[in-house]
Design a protein around this motif. Structure first.
Motif: not given
Length: 281
Positions: A13-18
């Motif tokens: 989720a964090a990778i996708t958000r960034h």
């Protein structure tokens, strides 16, 4: 760093958000990068089939010299500084007392007035251009600095932002000021406004960016070249001076945009604090 924090930073989720933020930021920056690139290229390279940021022949000195000398660009920018300063000062002068009344005072029709402010937030300013033009003609302020300032004196967004920030200030502060004998206006200017400085800076950035870049209203409100703000001045520069010479035009655009970028980078900490300060209410 803890294991959970590391796991959180590396989670899908964090990778996708960034990744989404990086892609969005790149898409936003592409026009600006292209503008700067064109401003340092000679005419023969501007319409070249392949794109490269740095030109084969550096033409920046010539383009920027033409931008500053072949059209009164410094005059346009001074007009923009004057008009934006007057607008922000007038907006704070009007919006701060209105926001204080909506946030801390009780009076009949308060909720109705706030609802009208919210409705005004969703109306584009261009909707009011025709009645404002007629009003400006009737009172004789068209083609003056006043024509560029008076339509923006009351800002629904400013009233809303200040109200939200004022509501975070404890009522005990207001009661203590009243016990000390301060009037309501004195409370606004001596207590509320200094405490709401981050919100004022955030609003000031929004206001300056919006009115520095404004084209539609100045296009119909002024005709005198000595009164033109930067966007309208660039149009006159293109039509009357530069023609199809896009290098100086892009150089002029870069010069006009640069102060906004510098101002935002200098005040970004207060900008974020001002926007988040009223979010708890």
């Amino acid at each position: 760093m803890s294991t959970s924090a590391t796991h959180g930073l590396g989670s899908p989720a964090a990778i996708t958000r960034h990744a989404i933020l990086l892609i969005t930021g790149a898409l936003i920056l592409i026009p600006f990068v292209w503008m700067v690139s064109l401003s340092i290229k000679p005419p023969g390279e501007i319409f070249h089939a392949s794109f490269s940021f740095w030109p084969k022949q550096f033409y920046g000195i010539e383009n920027y010299t033409k931008a500053l000398t072949e059209a009164p660009l410094p005059r346009y920018m001074l007009n923009g500084v004057f008009v934006c300063t007057m607008i922000v000062a007038a907006q704070v002068l009007v919006c701060a007392p209105a926001a204080y009344a909506l946030a801390k005072l009780e009076f009949p029709g308060k909720n109705l007035l706030f609802a009208m402010v919210l409705i005004a937030l969703i109306l584009p300013h261009e909707v009011l251009s025709l009645p404002l033009f007629i009003l400006g003609y009737q009172i004789g302020v068209l083609n003056t600095y006043a024509a560029l300032v008076f339509p923006y004196v009351v800002s629904p967004f400013g009233i809303f932002l200040f109200r939200q920030f004022f509501k975070t200030i404890p009522d005990d502060v207001i009661h203590a000021a009243r016990l000390d004998g301060l009037s309501e206006l004195a409370i606004v200017w001596r207590i509320m406004v200094p405490m709401a400085l981050p919100a004022i800076i955030a609003f000031g950035i929004f206001s300056v960016v919006g009115h520095w870049n404004s084209l539609f209203w100045p296009l119909i409100a002024v005709r005198d070249q000595n009164l033109m703000p930067p966007p309208l001045g660039i149009m006159a520069f293109k039509n009357e001076e530069a023609g199809n010479d896009y290098g100086p035009l892009m150089a002029a655009s870069t010069i006009v945009v640069a102060p906004l970028i510098i101002a935002f980078l200098s005040a970004q900490r207060w900008f974020v604090e001002g926007l988040t300060g009223g979010a708890v209410k």
